[in-house]
Design a protein around this motif. Structure first.
Motif, PDB file in Angstrom:
ATOM      1  N   ARG A 164      65.184  69.646  61.608  1.00  0.00           N
ATOM      2  CA  ARG A 164      66.416  70.250  60.794  1.00  0.00           C
ATOM      3  C   ARG A 164      66.744  71.154  61.137  1.00  0.00           C
ATOM      4  O   ARG A 164      67.931  72.066  61.162  1.00  0.00           O
ATOM      5  N   ASP A 165      65.782  72.622  60.986  1.00  0.00           N
ATOM      6  CA  ASP A 165      65.168  73.407  60.766  1.00  0.00           C
ATOM      7  C   ASP A 165      65.983  74.321  62.655  1.00  0.00           C
ATOM      8  O   ASP A 165      66.019  75.135  62.924  1.00  0.00           O
ATOM      9  N   ARG A 166      64.938  72.996  63.504  1.00  0.00           N
ATOM     10  CA  ARG A 166      65.801  73.764  64.878  1.00  0.00           C
ATOM     11  C   ARG A 166      67.580  73.123  65.447  1.00  0.00           C
ATOM     12  O   ARG A 166      67.467  73.364  66.532  1.00  0.00           O
ATOM     13  N   VAL A 167      67.746  72.734  64.218  1.00  0.00           N
ATOM     14  CA  VAL A 167      69.302  72.353  64.812  1.00  0.00           C
ATOM     15  C   VAL A 167      69.997  73.068  64.266  1.00  0.00           C
ATOM     16  O   VAL A 167      70.330  72.994  62.189  1.00  0.00           O
ATOM     17  N   GLN A 168      71.335  73.257  64.558  1.00  0.00           N
ATOM     18  CA  GLN A 168      72.506  74.408  64.347  1.00  0.00           C
ATOM     19  C   GLN A 168      73.406  72.899  64.866  1.00  0.00           C
ATOM     20  O   GLN A 168      73.894  72.896  65.376  1.00  0.00           O
ATOM     21  N   PHE A 169      74.742  72.940  63.479  1.00  0.00           N
ATOM     22  CA  PHE A 169      76.416  71.975  63.954  1.00  0.00           C
ATOM     23  C   PHE A 169      76.966  73.060  63.777  1.00  0.00           C
ATOM     24  O   PHE A 169      77.044  74.577  62.260  1.00  0.00           O
ATOM     25  N   MET A 170      77.956  73.149  64.562  1.00  0.00           N
ATOM     26  CA  MET A 170      79.104  74.735  64.217  1.00  0.00           C
ATOM     27  C   MET A 170      80.281  73.662  64.335  1.00  0.00           C
ATOM     28  O   MET A 170      79.854  72.980  65.967  1.00  0.00           O
ATOM     29  N   HIS A 171      81.431  74.072  64.268  1.00  0.00           N
ATOM     30  CA  HIS A 171      83.642  73.252  64.703  1.00  0.00           C
ATOM     31  C   HIS A 171      83.429  74.253  66.110  1.00  0.00           C
ATOM     32  O   HIS A 171      82.973  75.597  65.909  1.00  0.00           O
ATOM     33  N   LEU A 172      83.494  73.356  67.187  1.00  0.00           N
ATOM     34  CA  LEU A 172      84.155  74.385  68.315  1.00  0.00           C
ATOM     35  C   LEU A 172      85.070  72.754  68.852  1.00  0.00           C
ATOM     36  O   LEU A 172      84.863  71.496  69.497  1.00  0.00           O
ATOM     37  N   ASN A 173      86.217  73.876  69.706  1.00  0.00           N
ATOM     38  CA  ASN A 173      87.327  72.703  70.157  1.00  0.00           C
ATOM     39  C   ASN A 173      86.912  73.189  71.809  1.00  0.00           C
ATOM     40  O   ASN A 173      87.403  74.173  72.292  1.00  0.00           O
ATOM     41  N   LEU A 174      86.810  72.442  72.227  1.00  0.00           N
ATOM     42  CA  LEU A 174      86.389  72.176  73.983  1.00  0.00           C
ATOM     43  C   LEU A 174      87.277  72.656  74.734  1.00  0.00           C
ATOM     44  O   LEU A 174      87.509  73.078  75.581  1.00  0.00           O
ATOM     45  N   MET A 175      88.743  72.087  73.748  1.00  0.00           N
ATOM     46  CA  MET A 175      89.977  73.197  74.751  1.00  0.00           C
ATOM     47  C   MET A 175      90.188  74.492  74.535  1.00  0.00           C
ATOM     48  O   MET A 175      91.307  75.219  74.835  1.00  0.00           O
ATOM     49  N   ASP A 176      89.304  75.126  73.504  1.00  0.00           N
ATOM     50  CA  ASP A 176      89.508  77.186  73.276  1.00  0.00           C
ATOM     51  C   ASP A 176      88.801  77.576  74.691  1.00  0.00           C
ATOM     52  O   ASP A 176      88.715  77.239  75.304  1.00  0.00           O
ATOM     53  N   GLN A 177      89.926  78.789  74.674  1.00  0.00           N
ATOM     54  CA  GLN A 177      89.372  79.117  76.238  1.00  0.00           C
ATOM     55  C   GLN A 177      87.912  80.077  76.379  1.00  0.00           C
ATOM     56  O   GLN A 177      87.862  80.190  76.706  1.00  0.00           O
ATOM     57  N   THR A 178      87.840  80.296  75.086  1.00  0.00           N
ATOM     58  CA  THR A 178      86.536  80.370  75.409  1.00  0.00           C
ATOM     59  C   THR A 178      85.324  80.247  73.898  1.00  0.00           C
ATOM     60  O   THR A 178      85.775  79.720  72.730  1.00  0.00           O
ATOM     61  N   TYR A 179      84.036  79.977  74.540  1.00  0.00           N
ATOM     62  CA  TYR A 179      83.600  79.410  73.134  1.00  0.00           C
ATOM     63  C   TYR A 179      82.535  80.160  72.440  1.00  0.00           C
ATOM     64  O   TYR A 179      81.896  81.359  73.545  1.00  0.00           O
ATOM     65  N   SER A 180      81.649  81.012  71.444  1.00  0.00           N
ATOM     66  CA  SER A 180      80.739  81.228  70.657  1.00  0.00           C
ATOM     67  C   SER A 180      79.755  81.119  70.861  1.00  0.00           C
ATOM     68  O   SER A 180      79.252  80.728  69.905  1.00  0.00           O
ATOM     69  N   VAL A 181      79.377  80.852  72.163  1.00  0.00           N
ATOM     70  CA  VAL A 181      78.129  80.466  72.576  1.00  0.00           C
ATOM     71  C   VAL A 181      77.128  81.324  73.538  1.00  0.00           C
ATOM     72  O   VAL A 181      77.989  81.316  74.312  1.00  0.00           O
ATOM     73  N   ASP A 182      76.444  81.210  73.398  1.00  0.00           N
ATOM     74  CA  ASP A 182      75.349  81.911  74.364  1.00  0.00           C
ATOM     75  C   ASP A 182      75.220  81.914  74.826  1.00  0.00           C
ATOM     76  O   ASP A 182      75.968  80.651  75.882  1.00  0.00           O
TER      77      ASP A 182
END
Ligand code: SAM
Length: 278
Positions: free
Chosen positions: A197-215
């Motif tokens: 569980r420590d290796r996995v993070q979950f976050m809300h993200l809508n694929l329709m957004d124009q930009t994603y706050s992901v590396d």
């Protein structure tokens, strides 16, 4: 009688869901939509679906209801070890290749489960990578799971699954990577161990957004069994955004029924349903 004439909001609702989530729900699927939304229709005390829609559009309930509507309208089916060839390629090819690439240093793999649902894909990845480490491969990893459904993300974070859900996990790995609940209220369930569980993070993200706050140097993106719900334009836009988050040489895994919709000048096909950024 034409259903669109019966309720002027049907088309508007269908357009709204498409523009906010990408999910195509044509008005002729009204019965299915109505049955999925029944819990909300009752919860707000609407007299029926038409009345619920007018509560959304005419009485200002829309923004408050939308997350709950999305939870009910998304199809969240997922399984541990689903389309397991992707996990085989991850362990047999991608990990050894990363180790060779960064030698003498151990690589740190970044994996993104981009429509994670309740987490089975992300935790299957964690299990197979933990096994590769046990087998002596030197690397570390971080997994990000994202989804539009807040209800699914809560479940993913909890990481508690029923015996039936965990059935595809080989019994030896189930014993190693899950813990049975002691509380009688949780009988028949097990939880993923904290080390995974420590290796996995979950976050809300809508694929329709124009930009994603992901590396933007992700090694592997799982984008499986979600493109099928989108129209061609949205599919292409999402794939293109995904490519921009992969490092050169990174991999994009899609569902087996989705290979045909993936086409991008910076992607080459590695095998059915696996693409590689050039
Ligand atoms: C059928 S599940 C697939 C789960 C997993 N990837 C798998 O293959 O087993 C599709 C998931 O996509 C999510 N989804 C649908 N539209 C989305 C969007 N616009 N942004 C992010 N996630 C979305 C749904 O909430 C659902 O959990």
């Amino acid at each position: 009688m034409n259903q669109m004439l019966r309720c002027p909001h049907d088309q508007r609702f269908s357009d709204l869901i498409r523009s906010r989530t990408g999910i195509q729900l044509p008005v002729h699927r009204r019965q299915m939509i109505e049955s999925r939304l029944r819990p909300r229709i009752s919860a707000v005390g609407a007299s029926g679906f038409d009345n619920y829609l007018s509560r959304l559009f005419d009485d200002g309930l829309l923004e408050e209801e939308l997350p709950l509507v999305i939870d009910l309208l998304t199809t969240n089916k997922t399984d541990f070890y689903r389309e397991s060839v992707h996990f085989d390629v991850l362990v047999r090819e991608i990990v050894p290749e990363a180790i060779r690439r960064t030698a003498p240093h151990a690589p740190r793999l970044k994996i993104w489960s981009a429509a994670s649902s309740e987490g089975a894909e992300a935790y299957t990845t964690a299990i197979v990578l933990a096994e590769a480490q046990r087998a002596g491969q030197r690397f570390s990893y971080a997994i990000l799971g994202t989804d539009i459904s807040r209800r699914m993300l809560e479940r993913a974070q909890r990481a508690i699954y029923s015996t039936e859900q965990l059935a595809p996990v080989p019994s030896e790995l189930r014993a190693r990577y899950t813990m049975k609940a002691r509380a009688p209220t949780h009988a028949g369930t097990a939880r993923i161990v904290p080390e995974l569980r420590d290796r996995v993070q979950f976050m809300h993200l809508n694929l329709m957004d124009q930009t994603y706050s992901v590396d933007r140097d992700v090694d592997v993106i799982f984008l499986r069994n979600v493109l099928i719900y989108f129209g061609a334009e949205d599919q292409a836009a999402v794939v293109s955004r995904m490519v921009s988050h992969l490092r050169p040489g990174g991999y994009l895994m899609v569902g087996h029924s989705e290979s045909m919709v993936v086409s991008h000048p910076h992607l080459t096909q590695h095998s059915p349903s696996i693409f590689r950024k050039t």
